[in-house]
Design a protein around this motif. Structure first.
Motif: not given
Length: 202
Positions: A9, A63-66, A83-84, A86, A136, A138, A151, A154
């Protein structure tokens, strides 16, 4: 001995904008979504501009990514599995969710689609402080490998730490994932989108 998980993450950066746009269109292929967001070069650029604007102008949106630490894309960067976005703001602070609709997008359909989501969120959450899981996505290659769960977790962990509720507009297929994290479906009968809220952890 367990094999180390190659998924990690990380925060999204401006350099990721093109990759997360491509991932978004790979992940969301439902005909109803494609009516709202047709896959044209213009709409892809509009989505890139929207996400770039959010990263630059809206610090309350995370913004978050895996990333897959064992795979790289054609530019040599780690491949993004999911990615997401929030949204951690109060509803009155959020402002306009998107840039003005692109000419390739059916404006009235867009307005109706997102107004319906906002009406349902207002019905469920009222004006209470809550974290909103806006997006979200994927990549199909990474389905059922835990990227989406990373995601969601988190934001749920942050909501627990700050003692606030969380909310997501979920597809019916995606609803079981959110239910595992304590989200409850408050949809009206016949709704095709699940209005899901997660209470404050005690």
């Amino acid at each position: 001995m367990a094999t180390p998980n190659p998924l990690k993450l990380e925060p999204v950066t401006v350099e990721d904008i093109s990759d997360i746009t491509n991932l978004w269109f790979a992940a969301f292929t439902d005909p109803e979504i494609r009516r709202v967001f047709p896959d044209t070069p213009g709409v892809r650029k509009w989505l890139e501009d929207t996400n770039r604007n959010d990263l630059a102008e809206k610090p309350f949106q995370r913004y978050l990514k895996v990333v897959d630490t064992e795979s790289r894309n054609s530019q040599g960067r780690l491949r993004i599995a999911a990615f997401a976005k929030w949204d951690l703001s109060m509803p009155v602070e959020r402002g306009q969710r998107y840039l003005p609709w692109h000419e390739n997008m059916p404006a009235q359909l867009c307005e109706d689609f997102f107004n319906r989501e906002e009406i349902n969120r207002k019905r469920v959450m009222s004006d209470k402080k809550h974290f909103y899981l806006d997006t979200v996505a994927t990549h199909p290659d990474y389905q059922r490998r835990g990227a989406g769960a990373m995601l969601v977790k988190w934001g749920c962990d942050l909501a627990d730490a700050e003692k606030v509720e969380a909310y997501v507009d979920a597809s019916k297929d995606g609803a079981p994932l959110y239910a595992k994290f304590g989200f409850v479906d408050y949809s009206n009968p016949g709704e095709d989108i699940a209005s899901m809220a997660r209470p404050i952890a005690i």
